[in-house]
Write an enzyme that holds these catalytic residues in place. Structure first.
Site, PDB file in Angstrom:
ATOM      1  CD  GLU A  79      -3.126   5.706   6.551  1.00 59.11           C
ATOM      2  OE1 GLU A  79      -3.077   5.747   5.307  1.00 59.11           O
ATOM      3  OE2 GLU A  79      -2.234   5.189   7.252  1.00 59.11           O
ATOM      4  N   GLY A 114       4.726   1.292   4.808  1.00 61.80           N
ATOM      5  CA  GLY A 114       6.069   1.858   4.706  1.00 61.80           C
ATOM      6  C   GLY A 114       7.092   0.950   4.040  1.00 61.80           C
ATOM      7  CG  HIS A 126      -5.981   2.181   4.986  1.00 62.16           C
ATOM      8  ND1 HIS A 126      -5.591   3.122   5.910  1.00 62.16           N
ATOM      9  CD2 HIS A 126      -4.970   1.287   4.882  1.00 62.16           C
ATOM     10  CE1 HIS A 126      -4.374   2.799   6.342  1.00 62.16           C
ATOM     11  NE2 HIS A 126      -3.976   1.695   5.734  1.00 62.16           N
ATOM     12  CG  ASN A 172      -1.704   1.241   1.412  1.00 62.86           C
ATOM     13  OD1 ASN A 172      -1.781   2.059   0.497  1.00 62.86           O
ATOM     14  ND2 ASN A 172      -2.313   1.418   2.584  1.00 62.86           N
ATOM     15  CD1 TRP A 173       3.537   1.011  -3.019  1.00 67.13           C
ATOM     16  CD2 TRP A 173       3.560   2.299  -4.862  1.00 67.13           C
ATOM     17  NE1 TRP A 173       4.253   0.353  -3.992  1.00 67.13           N
ATOM     18  CE2 TRP A 173       4.294   1.121  -5.124  1.00 67.13           C
ATOM     19  CE3 TRP A 173       3.443   3.246  -5.872  1.00 67.13           C
ATOM     20  CZ2 TRP A 173       4.899   0.883  -6.360  1.00 67.13           C
ATOM     21  CZ3 TRP A 173       4.039   3.015  -7.104  1.00 67.13           C
ATOM     22  CH2 TRP A 173       4.770   1.838  -7.340  1.00 67.13           C
ATOM     23  CE  LYS A 174      -0.241   3.328   4.719  1.00 67.80           C
ATOM     24  NZ  LYS A 174      -0.302   3.481   6.171  1.00 67.80           N
TER      25      LYS A 174
END
Ligand code: PGA
Length: 247
Positions: A97, A232, A95, A11-13
């Protein structure tokens, strides 16, 4: 116990650039073969480039969010049909976030999962408790409530989703759930999935939250942990590959 192939999803965000992505993706391709399935969920604007880079390989790609609507006047939104057209195999929904910063409710998350499945994109449905909820002994109640909304909405298609257990207190904090803590919640979720679909034994439940090369193997060795959703550490090819090798 049913054999479930491990799935490792990056998950690169909101990270990346054209140059950095190209380097990361080519390193992931060079690191093949992997024993489990590998995928990256990238910012929407990079989907086509990711598709071009990974086309013809056994690596998969996906998005990090999707609209619950099929199309229309929803400025800024991206539909499931668009993700399907970009070759997405997966989309992360719910997610923590998004739940926290965009006030996504359990019902909205469920609607997004349904919109994705309707276009053949597998939703990776995230559930997880906050630290306050864990300390109040509410972990099980919270994750079951979050999952139940999705199960209810997807009905007979519920077995098609992937679930990710991500304790909010472990995301990006360097504080991982212990393998035993994670396994305990995974077992609860699998029982819930099985009761609802009859196919719990074959469904994938990923763990996410500060997974690193040095803790991945013991997490993935747990009976009900079928891989990971990696934030991360998915941005560094060497770390992501090491995690994939631990699967
Ligand atoms: P993290 O993020 O690995 O950086 O903790 C996981 C996630 O949010 O999916």
């Amino acid at each position: 116990m049913a054999q479930r192939r491990k799935l490792i999803v990056g998950n690169w965000k909101m990270h990346g650039s054209r140059a950095a992505n190209a380097e990361l993706l080519s390193a992931l391709l060079a690191g093949r073969p992997y024993l489990g399935d590998l995928a990256v969920c990238v910012p929407a604007v990079y989907l086509h480039e990711t598709a071009a880079a990974l086309a013809g390989s056994d690596l998969r790609w996906g998005a990090q969010d999707v609209s619950e609507h099929a199309q229309g006047a929803y400025t800024g939104e991206v539909s499931a049909a668009m993700l399907a057209e970009a070759g997405c195999r997966y989309v992360i929904v719910g997610h923590s976030e998004r739940r926290a910063y965009h006030a996504e409710s359990d019902e909205l998350v469920a609607a997004k999962a349904q919109a994705a499945l309707a276009k053949g994109v597998t939703p990776i449905v995230c559930v997880g408790e906050t630290l306050a909820q864990r300390e109040a002994g509410e972990t099980e109640t919270v994750v079951k409530r979050q999952l139940s909304a999705v199960i209810h909405r997807l009905a007979h298609c519920a077995a098609e989703m992937v679930v990710a257990y991500e304790p909010v207190w472990a995301i990006g904090t360097g504080r991982t759930a212990s393998p035993e803590q994670a396994q305990a919640v995974h077992a609860v979720l699998r029982a819930q999935l099985h009761a609802a679909t009859g196919r719990g034994a074959t469904m994938k439940i990923l763990y996410g939250g500060s997974v690193k090369p040095d803790n991945a193997a013991t997490l993935f060795a747990q009976a009900d942990i079928d891989g990971g959703l990696i934030g991360g550490a998915s941005l560094k090819a060497s770390e992501f590959i090491a995690i994939a090798r631990a699967a």
